[in-house]
Design an enzyme around this catalytic site. Structure first.
Site, short mmCIF file in Angstrom:
data_model
loop_
_atom_site.label_atom_id
_atom_site.label_comp_id
_atom_site.label_asym_id
_atom_site.label_seq_id
_atom_site.Cartn_x
_atom_site.Cartn_y
_atom_site.Cartn_z
N LEU A 163 170.61 48.39 100.14
CA LEU A 163 171.97 48.91 100.29
C LEU A 163 172.53 49.24 98.91
O LEU A 163 172.12 48.67 97.90
CB LEU A 163 172.86 47.86 100.95
CG LEU A 163 172.39 47.31 102.31
CD1 LEU A 163 173.33 46.23 102.79
CD2 LEU A 163 172.27 48.43 103.31
N THR A 195 170.67 51.12 94.61
CA THR A 195 170.55 50.14 95.68
C THR A 195 170.16 48.75 95.14
O THR A 195 169.64 48.62 94.04
CB THR A 195 169.52 50.58 96.73
OG1 THR A 195 168.23 50.69 96.12
CG2 THR A 195 169.91 51.92 97.34
N ASP A 196 170.40 47.76 95.97
CA ASP A 196 170.02 46.39 95.63
C ASP A 196 168.71 46.03 96.34
O ASP A 196 168.08 46.87 96.97
CB ASP A 196 171.15 45.41 96.00
CG ASP A 196 171.50 45.40 97.48
OD1 ASP A 196 170.70 45.89 98.31
OD2 ASP A 196 172.58 44.90 97.81
N ALA A 197 168.32 44.78 96.24
CA ALA A 197 167.06 44.33 96.83
C ALA A 197 167.03 44.49 98.34
O ALA A 197 165.97 44.60 98.95
CB ALA A 197 166.78 42.88 96.45
N GLY A 198 168.19 44.55 98.98
CA GLY A 198 168.27 44.72 100.43
C GLY A 198 168.27 46.17 100.86
O GLY A 198 168.33 46.46 102.06
#
Length: 129
Positions: free
Chosen positions: A20, A15-18
């Site tokens: 997702l 996942t990324d920082a958001g």
């Protein structure tokens, strides 16, 4: 050939920082599913390369990102042969969560001689009829 499916679960590293799944990871998931599809066809890519000098590389990819995946999601990545040419294979791939399609892609892989990096014919009998 029928549709091959390979399950994956989403981890923090995907996942990324958001929160997702980072878009490039979907490409990794599809690559792994194609590798598992080859294993299911009883094709050992290391043996293929060591005995013939041949292997497969991605030539073209079209991707539609439809919905995001998130941490702990359980997904299925499908692989289906859409077209088989003398030196390439076109796959339809889809990543789904339950009944919802998240990603759809077409991926053309080319058979190449790894010594010359030139196109090569897919060996006769490599894939079941």
């Amino acid at each position: 050939m029928s549709v091959f499916q390979w399950p994956i679960r989403i981890y923090w590293e995907d996942t990324d920082a958001g929160g997702l799944v980072y878009h490039a990871n979907y490409v990794r998931f599809m690559e792994r599913a194609r590798s598992e599809w080859m294993r299911a066809q009883t094709i050992d890519q290391s043996t293929l390369r060591s005995t013939t000098g041949l292997g497969f590389v991605v030539r073209d990819m079209q991707i539609d990102f439809l919905r995001p995946a998130r941490l702990d999601d359980e997904l299925l990545v499908s692989v289906a042969v859409k077209e088989h040419r003398s030196a390439s294979i076109l796959f339809d791939q889809e990543i789904v969560r339950g009944d919802a399609a998240l990603v759809r892609a077409t991926v053309r892989v080319a058979c190449v001689n790894f010594d010359t990096m030139r196109p090569a014919l897919v060996p006769d009998g490599l894939f079941p009829a």
